[in-house]
Motif scaffolding. Structure first.
Motif, PDB file in Angstrom:
ATOM      1  N   HIS A  80       0.847  -1.189   0.000  1.00 56.25           N
ATOM      2  CA  HIS A  80       0.000   0.000   0.000  1.00 56.25           C
ATOM      3  C   HIS A  80       0.891   1.250   0.000  1.00 56.25           C
ATOM      4  CE1 HIS A  80      -2.049  -3.134   2.555  1.00 56.25           C
ATOM      5  NE2 HIS A  80      -2.935  -2.970   1.589  1.00 56.25           N
ATOM      6  N   HIS A  81       0.268   2.395  -0.185  1.00 54.97           N
ATOM      7  CA  HIS A  81       0.959   3.652   0.075  1.00 54.97           C
ATOM      8  C   HIS A  81       1.356   3.708   1.550  1.00 54.97           C
ATOM      9  CE1 HIS A  81      -1.477   4.856  -3.512  1.00 54.97           C
ATOM     10  NE2 HIS A  81      -0.413   5.593  -3.784  1.00 54.97           N
ATOM     11  N   VAL A  82       2.380   4.484   1.849  1.00 56.03           N
ATOM     12  CA  VAL A  82       2.696   4.781   3.245  1.00 56.03           C
ATOM     13  C   VAL A  82       1.498   5.520   3.839  1.00 56.03           C
ATOM     14  CG1 VAL A  82       4.201   6.074   4.800  1.00 56.03           C
ATOM     15  CG2 VAL A  82       5.165   4.887   2.821  1.00 56.03           C
ATOM     16  N   THR A  83       1.056   5.088   5.002  1.00 53.24           N
ATOM     17  CA  THR A  83      -0.143   5.665   5.598  1.00 53.24           C
ATOM     18  C   THR A  83       0.184   6.819   6.545  1.00 53.24           C
ATOM     19  OG1 THR A  83      -0.145   4.182   7.512  1.00 53.24           O
ATOM     20  CG2 THR A  83      -1.271   3.403   5.504  1.00 53.24           C
ATOM     21  N   VAL A  84      -0.866   7.531   6.920  1.00 53.13           N
ATOM     22  CA  VAL A  84      -0.734   8.624   7.884  1.00 53.13           C
ATOM     23  C   VAL A  84      -0.134   8.101   9.189  1.00 53.13           C
ATOM     24  CG1 VAL A  84      -2.034  10.271   9.297  1.00 53.13           C
ATOM     25  CG2 VAL A  84      -2.633   9.958   6.877  1.00 53.13           C
ATOM     26  N   GLY A  85      -0.644   6.959   9.661  1.00 49.91           N
ATOM     27  CA  GLY A  85      -0.152   6.405  10.913  1.00 49.91           C
ATOM     28  C   GLY A  85       1.293   5.975  10.836  1.00 49.91           C
ATOM     29  N   GLN A  86       1.698   5.377   9.735  1.00 49.68           N
ATOM     30  CA  GLN A  86       3.087   4.942   9.571  1.00 49.68           C
ATOM     31  C   GLN A  86       4.030   6.136   9.482  1.00 49.68           C
ATOM     32  OE1 GLN A  86       2.410   2.595   6.089  1.00 49.68           O
ATOM     33  NE2 GLN A  86       1.716   0.819   7.236  1.00 49.68           N
ATOM     34  N   PHE A  87       3.607   7.171   8.779  1.00 48.46           N
ATOM     35  CA  PHE A  87       4.435   8.370   8.671  1.00 48.46           C
ATOM     36  C   PHE A  87       4.585   9.031  10.038  1.00 48.46           C
ATOM     37  CE2 PHE A  87       5.243  12.845   7.293  1.00 48.46           C
ATOM     38  CZ  PHE A  87       6.401  12.606   6.572  1.00 48.46           C
ATOM     39  N   ARG A  88       3.517   9.061  10.822  1.00 48.51           N
ATOM     40  CA  ARG A  88       3.597   9.634  12.163  1.00 48.51           C
ATOM     41  C   ARG A  88       4.576   8.842  13.032  1.00 48.51           C
ATOM     42  NH1 ARG A  88      -1.248   9.085  13.521  1.00 48.51           N
ATOM     43  NH2 ARG A  88      -1.992  11.166  12.998  1.00 48.51           N
ATOM     44  N   ARG A  89       4.545   7.524  12.954  1.00 48.58           N
ATOM     45  CA  ARG A  89       5.472   6.717  13.743  1.00 48.58           C
ATOM     46  C   ARG A  89       6.921   6.994  13.343  1.00 48.58           C
ATOM     47  NH1 ARG A  89       1.062   3.139  13.572  1.00 48.58           N
ATOM     48  NH2 ARG A  89       1.737   1.980  11.716  1.00 48.58           N
ATOM     49  N   LEU A  91       8.070   9.868  12.159  1.00 47.07           N
ATOM     50  CA  LEU A  91       8.433  11.183  12.686  1.00 47.07           C
ATOM     51  C   LEU A  91       8.712  11.114  14.182  1.00 47.07           C
ATOM     52  CD1 LEU A  91       5.883  13.528  10.863  1.00 47.07           C
ATOM     53  CD2 LEU A  91       8.180  12.883  10.140  1.00 47.07           C
ATOM     54  N   GLU A  92       7.880  10.404  14.917  1.00 46.89           N
ATOM     55  CA  GLU A  92       8.053  10.322  16.361  1.00 46.89           C
ATOM     56  C   GLU A  92       9.340   9.600  16.730  1.00 46.89           C
ATOM     57  OE1 GLU A  92       4.442   8.428  17.516  1.00 46.89           O
ATOM     58  OE2 GLU A  92       3.256  10.290  17.539  1.00 46.89           O
ATOM     59  N   ALA A  93       9.674   8.550  15.975  1.00 49.05           N
ATOM     60  CA  ALA A  93      10.862   7.758  16.296  1.00 49.05           C
ATOM     61  C   ALA A  93      12.157   8.420  15.840  1.00 49.05           C
ATOM     62  CB  ALA A  93      10.739   6.369  15.674  1.00 49.05           C
ATOM     63  N   SER A  94      12.087   9.160  14.748  1.00 49.22           N
ATOM     64  CA  SER A  94      13.308   9.710  14.143  1.00 49.22           C
ATOM     65  C   SER A  94      13.598  11.152  14.525  1.00 49.22           C
ATOM     66  CB  SER A  94      13.206   9.634  12.616  1.00 49.22           C
ATOM     67  OG  SER A  94      12.196  10.513  12.139  1.00 49.22           O
ATOM     68  N   GLY A  95      12.552  11.890  14.870  1.00 48.89           N
ATOM     69  CA  GLY A  95      12.716  13.315  15.125  1.00 48.89           C
ATOM     70  C   GLY A  95      12.749  14.155  13.863  1.00 48.89           C
ATOM     71  N   TYR A  96      12.532  13.548  12.723  1.00 52.70           N
ATOM     72  CA  TYR A  96      12.543  14.275  11.443  1.00 52.70           C
ATOM     73  C   TYR A  96      11.350  15.235  11.369  1.00 52.70           C
ATOM     74  CZ  TYR A  96      12.257  15.101   6.388  1.00 52.70           C
ATOM     75  OH  TYR A  96      12.184  15.686   5.148  1.00 52.70           O
ATOM     76  N   LYS A  97      11.575  16.391  10.770  1.00 54.08           N
ATOM     77  CA  LYS A  97      10.528  17.375  10.556  1.00 54.08           C
ATOM     78  C   LYS A  97      10.245  17.506   9.066  1.00 54.08           C
ATOM     79  CE  LYS A  97      10.189  18.622  14.904  1.00 54.08           C
ATOM     80  NZ  LYS A  97       8.983  18.290  15.699  1.00 54.08           N
ATOM     81  N   PRO A  98       9.022  17.272   8.626  1.00 59.11           N
ATOM     82  CA  PRO A  98       8.696  17.389   7.198  1.00 59.11           C
ATOM     83  C   PRO A  98       8.945  18.798   6.675  1.00 59.11           C
ATOM     84  CG  PRO A  98       6.931  16.307   8.409  1.00 59.11           C
ATOM     85  CD  PRO A  98       7.865  16.873   9.423  1.00 59.11           C
TER      86      PRO A  98
END
Length: 321
Positions: A80-89, A91-98
């Motif tokens: 599937h496409h990367v989901t909203v929930g997966q992208f949030r996880r 960001l939370e784990a990596s500290g990356y800012k979009p």
């Protein structure tokens, strides 16, 4: 891990499905060859898409020539496409800012009071605006919807983080790998056939549900309902023969390639990776707001790497061991 497997040569067996640390499911796409691109005539296209201006059919030189491509190694592609929930996880784990947050300009979003006629570009959506981002595209999304308003650079950052975290190689698919995966052995416009109406069973596309919000483009809507006016939960429609969902519609998917209008004329046979340099990156597949003509397997579109938009998401590839 799935219980069945593809045989890749006499010495290796790979599982047909895997799931990673953030819950992304991947399907094994076997090595093989296919005919990439399209050389369909304007007359043929005009018969199936009579609502379009004929000039649109004369602007498809970048889909030709049709050429053989050989994918020499099996790979795993996101089911599937990367989901909203997966992208949030991520960001939370990596500290990356979009990018939509770090540069302060935001993204694009749906605003029912926005008038496209007052936009310089006549754009269907409002933006850029800091109030819009992957968190808020102007319409409601659940964690199982495809994340949108993400840039090519955001997709590369997620791939890099997953690679470093898991010790596997994640990346965006090449344009050739994407089309090979989307076609899944077919040579028709879509993996459902040539009829645009066939997309209703396999794709969240611009149809009667979405058209009600954009009456000015009603003639381009499919005559039917897919049940969604905006994005849909990933996997809501029938998959293709490789077991991949939403290869047409729901969200455009970034690919690794720079765009080259005439690249196909000199594309190598084995594992083409696109031009060495460029200004814009290729995206493929169409979205929930895309007219059926632009959701064909061969259709190519592009944006600058920092583009963030309500229709554009991502699907990642994990290289097979």
């Amino acid at each position: 891990m799935a219980s069945s497997a593809w045989s890749i040569g006499p010495a290796a067996t790979l599982p047909t499905q895997i799931e990673n640390s953030v819950g992304m499911k991947f399907v094994l796409v076997p090595a093989g060859e296919f005919m990439m691109g399209s050389d369909e005539s304007p007359d043929s296209l005009a018969k199936s898409y009579p609502q379009y201006e004929r000039a649109r059919f004369l602007e498809l030189d970048d889909e030709a020539p049709v050429h053989k491509v050989r994918i020499t190694r099996a790979f795993y592609l996101g089911q599937h496409h990367v989901t909203v929930g997966q992208f949030r996880r991520f960001l939370e784990a990596s500290g990356y800012k979009p990018e939509s947050e770090t540069d302060g300009t935001g993204g694009y979003g749906y605003n029912p009071d926005y008038d496209p006629a007052k936009s310089v570009r006549g754009d269907a959506f409002e933006g850029r605006n800091p109030k819009y981002s992957w968190r808020n595209p102007g319409f409601q999304q659940g964690d199982d919807h495809p994340v949108v308003n993400v840039t090519w650079n955001d997709a590369v950052a997620m791939s890099k983080w997953l690679s470093e975290t898991e010790g596997k190689t994640y990346r965006l698919p090449t344009e050739a790998e994407w089309e090979y995966s989307a076609r899944a052995g077919t040579r028709t416009r879509y993996y459902t056939g040539d009829d645009p109406q066939s997309l209703l069973k396999a794709a969240n596309i611009f149809d009667a549900d979405a058209q009600k919000n954009w009456e000015k483009w009603a003639i381009y809507a499919l005559a039917g309902h897919d049940g969604f006016a905006f994005t849909s939960p990933v996997g809501s429609f029938a998959p293709n023969a490789f077991g991949l969902y939403d290869m047409h519609g729901n969200a455009w998917a970034w690919t690794a390639d720079w765009y080259g209008e005439h690249y196909y004329a000199n594309s190598p046979l084995d594992d083409p990776k696109g031009p060495a340099t460029g200004a814009v990156r290729v995206r493929r597949g169409g979205s929930w707001h895309t007219w059926s003509f632009y959701a064909r397997s061969s259709y190519r579109n592009w944006n600058s790497p920092d583009t963030r938009y309500t229709l554009v998401g991502m699907r990642l590839l994990r290289e097979a061991d």
